[in-house]
Design an enzyme around this catalytic site. Structure first.
Site, mmCIF file in Angstrom:
data_model
loop_
_atom_site.group_PDB
_atom_site.id
_atom_site.type_symbol
_atom_site.label_atom_id
_atom_site.label_comp_id
_atom_site.label_asym_id
_atom_site.label_seq_id
_atom_site.Cartn_x
_atom_site.Cartn_y
_atom_site.Cartn_z
ATOM 1 N N GLU A 177 24.683 -2.878 3.022
ATOM 2 C CA GLU A 177 24.986 -1.679 2.658
ATOM 3 C C GLU A 177 26.124 -0.913 2.384
ATOM 4 O OE1 GLU A 177 24.731 -0.672 7.236
ATOM 5 O OE2 GLU A 177 24.243 1.501 6.230
ATOM 6 N N ASP A 203 22.514 11.862 10.818
ATOM 7 C CA ASP A 203 22.356 10.778 10.958
ATOM 8 C C ASP A 203 23.467 10.793 12.419
ATOM 9 O OD1 ASP A 203 22.363 8.354 10.726
ATOM 10 O OD2 ASP A 203 24.465 8.195 10.439
ATOM 11 N N ASP A 236 23.771 6.718 14.487
ATOM 12 C CA ASP A 236 25.234 6.050 14.324
ATOM 13 C C ASP A 236 26.512 6.728 13.338
ATOM 14 O OD1 ASP A 236 23.798 4.063 16.341
ATOM 15 O OD2 ASP A 236 22.413 3.661 14.705
ATOM 16 N N ASP A 240 27.213 9.173 7.808
ATOM 17 C CA ASP A 240 27.708 8.626 7.084
ATOM 18 C C ASP A 240 27.237 7.805 6.079
ATOM 19 O OD1 ASP A 240 26.336 6.508 9.119
ATOM 20 O OD2 ASP A 240 27.695 5.479 8.535
ATOM 21 N N SER A 249 17.479 9.085 12.460
ATOM 22 C CA SER A 249 18.407 7.748 12.464
ATOM 23 C C SER A 249 17.774 6.803 12.769
ATOM 24 C CB SER A 249 18.918 7.600 13.559
ATOM 25 O OG SER A 249 19.799 5.987 14.478
ATOM 26 N N ALA A 250 18.091 5.461 11.588
ATOM 27 C CA ALA A 250 17.280 3.677 11.528
ATOM 28 C C ALA A 250 18.370 3.041 12.719
ATOM 29 C CB ALA A 250 18.222 3.398 10.435
ATOM 30 N N LYS A 283 15.271 6.821 3.787
ATOM 31 C CA LYS A 283 14.830 8.121 4.985
ATOM 32 C C LYS A 283 14.263 8.814 4.371
ATOM 33 C CE LYS A 283 18.721 7.614 8.647
ATOM 34 N NZ LYS A 283 20.086 7.949 9.037
HETATM 35 P P1 TMP Z 1 21.505 5.650 11.660
HETATM 36 O O1 TMP Z 1 20.322 5.924 10.437
HETATM 37 O O2 TMP Z 1 21.686 6.106 12.802
HETATM 38 O O3 TMP Z 1 23.205 5.856 11.311
HETATM 39 O O4 TMP Z 1 21.458 3.390 12.042
HETATM 40 C C1 TMP Z 1 21.885 2.784 11.385
HETATM 41 C C2 TMP Z 1 23.065 1.930 11.433
HETATM 42 O O5 TMP Z 1 22.831 0.741 12.324
HETATM 43 C C3 TMP Z 1 23.159 1.111 10.194
HETATM 44 O O6 TMP Z 1 24.983 1.789 9.476
HETATM 45 C C4 TMP Z 1 23.159 -0.542 10.290
HETATM 46 C C5 TMP Z 1 23.165 -0.397 11.917
HETATM 47 N N1 TMP Z 1 23.143 -1.129 12.306
HETATM 48 C C6 TMP Z 1 23.370 -2.052 13.560
HETATM 49 O O7 TMP Z 1 24.129 -1.696 13.562
HETATM 50 N N2 TMP Z 1 22.709 -3.830 13.801
HETATM 51 C C7 TMP Z 1 21.481 -4.237 13.199
HETATM 52 O O8 TMP Z 1 20.979 -5.051 13.868
HETATM 53 C C8 TMP Z 1 20.968 -3.119 12.507
HETATM 54 C C9 TMP Z 1 19.697 -3.905 11.591
HETATM 55 C C10 TMP Z 1 21.019 -2.004 11.758
HETATM 56 MG MG MG Z 2 25.357 5.922 10.001
#
Ligand code: TMP
Ligand code: MG
Length: 317
Positions: free
Chosen positions: A110, A63, A65, A252, A178-179, A227
């Site tokens: 979340e 992942d 973030d 995470d 990554s989301a 995912k």
């Molecule tokens: P990841 O899959 O790379 O961890 O990214 C997703 C993360 O992004 C998730 O934990 C929530 C965060 N997120 C924000 O910080 N701000 C936002 O506006 C959105 C939609 C998600």
């Molecule tokens: Mg993450």
């Protein structure tokens, strides 16, 4: 009746113990106070099975973030790829305020340990959809993204360079799943000088018009809890990852555990979970779900140590 003859067994046992010491590489980092493991012996056995198979059998799925990036630094949250876009070069104050309100509404959902992934799913779709609509209304310019990343306080975890360098040297493919926002993620990697050719990315990518203005997001939306769908639909296209049955997975969120669902005929999967926030509430479910849990650990030390061990097989030398 056959009587025991201990003098035969003692040397056999000694030889076995020496053999184990010679073939196993100890990982002192697993003794760090931030490390929790449900079953330490299973973790060690998996690492040693992966070590015997060597770097040629390994793929890493991570992942981005709050997994490859830090959660916090000097008591302040480090921005996610979405939050890096909170810059007046890209969006106005009103949009920034709305995005922050959405974050304050949906992020607690979340990470809420009292709800299941299924219960969270519709809220995640709402969050991502609303944020992406807001971003599209802002007409974000592609040529401004690099400067926004530069001006942000984006930070990869301590020890990141060792992690990316080791994977590149050993020619191990890394899939970042990554989301977040793919274009921003790539720029963070570029500015940290680790966007190497063995890195593959699945994420939400921006779709710009001919003048370089954001008009949509490409493909199917990826949020924290879908995912698995992305993993299954992208698996066939990721040729570099095929024929590598051992997976080191880093995440995470419990939703990150499905990132390896597209790996067919896997042999060993070792999962490492960063538990950044709501530690007491989520500790039990993380220890039940990830093989190794890292509590408020802002470093890549454990991942690097595991990787060093797996890729130190004699086969690679
Ligand atoms: P990841 O899959 O790379 O961890 O990214 C997703 C993360 O992004 C998730 O934990 C929530 C965060 N997120 C924000 O910080 N701000 C936002 O506006 C959105 C939609 C998600
Ligand atoms: Mg993450």
């Amino acid at each position: 009746m056959v009587h025991h003859v201990p003098w035969i067994y003692t040397p056999v046992r000694t030889v076995l113990a020496i053999w184990n010491q010679l073939t196993k590489t100890e990982i002192p980092e697993l003794a760090k106070s931030s490390v929790l493991m449900r079953e330490r012996s299973r973790v060690e056995d998996t690492i040693h099975a992966m070590q015997r198979a060597g770097a040629g059998s390994l793929q890493v799925i991570s992942d981005f973030d709050m997994t490859l990036t830090r959660f916090a630094h000097n008591g302040r949250r480090v921005p996610t790829t979405h939050n890096i876009l909170d810059n007046r070069l890209l969006i106005d104050e009103d949009c920034a305020k709305k995005m922050r309100e959405l974050l304050n509404t949906y992020y607690p959902i979340e990470i809420d340990s009292s709800r299941t992934a299924e219960e969270k799913l519709p809220f995640m779709v709402e969050w991502w959809t609303e944020v992406h609509e807001l971003l599209i209304q802002q007409g974000i310019r592609k040529d401004m993204l690099a400067q926004a990343v530069q001006e942000s306080s984006a930070m990869l975890r301590d020890g990141y360079k060792l992690f990316f360098d080791r994977l590149t040297e050993q020619q191990v493919p890394l899939l970042i799943f990554s989301a977040g926002v793919g274009d921003v993620l790539e720029e963070v990697m570029r500015q940290h000088r680790v966007f190497y050719p063995n890195v593959h990315i699945i994420s939400n990518y921006m779709d710009f018009d001919q003048t370089g203005v954001l008009r949509a997001f490409k493909g199917q939306l990826i949020h924290t809890f879908n995912k698995r769908d992305g993993a299954l639909s992208h698996a066939a296209g990721l040729r570099a990852l095929q024929g590598r049955p051992n997976v080191l997975l880093l995440g995470d969120s419990l939703g990150d555990l499905t990132m390896a669902d597209g790996v067919s005929e896997h042999q060993n999967i070792l999962t490492i979970g960063f538990l950044n926030d709501q530690v007491e509430e989520r500790k039990e479910s993380y220890v039940d779900s990830f093989d190794i849990v890292l509590v408020r650990d802002e470093t890549m030390d454990v991942a690097n140590a595991v990787l060093r061990c797996i890729t130190s097989s004699r086969r690679n030398k």
